[in-house]
Write an enzyme that holds these catalytic residues in place. Structure first.
Site, PDB file in Angstrom:
ATOM      1  N   HIS A 145       0.771  -1.174   0.034  1.00 37.92           N
ATOM      2  CA  HIS A 145       0.071   0.119   0.019  1.00 37.92           C
ATOM      3  C   HIS A 145       0.931   1.353  -0.122  1.00 37.92           C
ATOM      4  CE1 HIS A 145      -3.129   2.680   1.577  1.00 37.92           C
ATOM      5  NE2 HIS A 145      -2.199   3.303   2.017  1.00 37.92           N
ATOM      6  N   GLU A 146       1.860   1.083   1.015  1.00 38.58           N
ATOM      7  CA  GLU A 146       2.678   2.572   0.980  1.00 38.58           C
ATOM      8  C   GLU A 146       3.557   2.521  -0.020  1.00 38.58           C
ATOM      9  OE1 GLU A 146       2.196   4.646   3.254  1.00 38.58           O
ATOM     10  OE2 GLU A 146       0.928   3.428   4.606  1.00 38.58           O
ATOM     11  N   HIS A 149       1.656   4.354  -2.938  1.00 37.39           N
ATOM     12  CA  HIS A 149       1.609   5.982  -2.637  1.00 37.39           C
ATOM     13  C   HIS A 149       2.919   6.223  -3.616  1.00 37.39           C
ATOM     14  CE1 HIS A 149      -1.802   6.771  -0.395  1.00 37.39           C
ATOM     15  NE2 HIS A 149      -1.415   5.793   0.522  1.00 37.39           N
ATOM     16  N   GLU A 222      -6.236   6.875  -1.214  1.00 41.48           N
ATOM     17  CA  GLU A 222      -6.065   5.884  -0.234  1.00 41.48           C
ATOM     18  C   GLU A 222      -6.535   4.799  -1.213  1.00 41.48           C
ATOM     19  OE1 GLU A 222      -4.413   5.347   2.527  1.00 41.48           O
ATOM     20  OE2 GLU A 222      -3.627   7.489   2.100  1.00 41.48           O
TER      21      GLU A 222
END
Length: 293
Positions: A145-146, A149, A222
């Site tokens: 997930h990070e 980003h 997100e």
């Protein structure tokens, strides 16, 4: 993620301080005998609005390290750190980016964040609480997930949006200051004290309101980062990680962090307008829906 709170706070501070200094120095030749020269004012505000945003961007990684006490892993000291480094390297290669700096920070809350001024100069850090309580496939999903980003260039996009927002905050704050100075205090000879005070107050108020725009973009990204986590790692693990976070928050696990800096906050009502993250249940449902899409 932690970075949204740090970025917004730094940006607002830079914007207000710059506004005060520029006003005191009389920088910006945008007031004439006939009123404001709106074209020159807009150019002036755009230059300094984007400067504030990009200063925040370039300071973001340094601030995150200092604020959170991140310990960088330069040489893994144990099996857990080696697994963490190997996992971030693997995910970075899949995402097509340079491996970011990797670190941990001492917080019992399950948390993680990524920050940095570009895709190939980033930092990914996780809390000790997350490493201790999550299964490895869930940790991998959070890391993915990070990494998502970073790969999506979210910080650059956020800076551009914040630059536009800053421009109009400064622009309208000075229009309001000029109106108060001229109309209420009848000052027709340059800028009076009412202009300076009103402009500073207006920048603070408009800056807080404008943060809703930035928060809306943050909520959107997100969902994209969750999708990246599902693609780079595993959809089921991403859902389980969010569910575990949801269970911890429902159980009232104490967080040492302000709400704006939490990785996966839950909020409701008017607070949703300022929340940098969507509700966890909405994110879980979005992942489930995308599996059938």
């Amino acid at each position: 993620m932690l970075r949204i709170g740090l970025f917004l706070l730094t940006n607002l501070a830079v914007l207000v301080v710059a506004g005060v200094v520029l006003s005191l120095l009389g920088v910006g030749n945008y007031r004439t005998a006939d009123g404001l020269d709106l074209t020159n004012l807009l150019i002036f505000c755009a230059v300094f609005g984007f400067v504030g945003s990009f200063i925040s961007l370039f300071l973001s990684k340094w601030m995150a390290k200092k604020t959170m006490g991140v310990q960088l892993i330069e040489q893994p000291r144990n099996a857990d750190e080696k697994w963490l480094v190997d996992t971030v390297v693997e995910l970075s290669q899949k995402a097509g980016i340079k491996t970011p700096e990797i670190g941990v920070f001492a917080a019992q809350e399950s948390n993680a964040f990524a920050t940095g001024w570009n895709r190939n100069d980033a930092l990914v850090a996780v809390s000790l609480g997350l490493l201790q309580r999550f299964e490895r496939d869930e940790v991998k999903a959070v890391l993915a997930h990070e990494i998502g980003h970073v790969a999506n260039g979210d910080m650059i996009t956020l800076s551009l949006i914040q630059g536009v927002v800053n421009t109009f905050v400064m622009f309208f704050a000075r229009i309001i200051g000029d109106l108060v100075d001229r109309v209420i205090f009848k000052n027709e000879e340059g800028r009076g004290i009412a202009f300076f005070i009103t402009t500073i107050v207006a920048e603070l108020v408009l800056g807080i309101l404008a943060s809703m725009i930035v928060a809306a973009f943050s909520r959107y990204r997100e969902y994209r980062a969750d999708a990246a986590g599902a693609t780079l790692a595993d959809r089921g693990a991403m859902i389980r990680a969010l569910q575990r976070l949801q269970a911890e928050m429902s159980a009232g696990v104490e967080s040492p962090l302000p709400s704006s800096m939490r990785a996966f906050g839950i909020s409701g009502g008017v607070r949703n307008l300022f929340a940098s993250h969507p509700p966890l249940e909405a994110r879980i449902q979005a992942l489930r829906d995308s599996a059938h899409g």
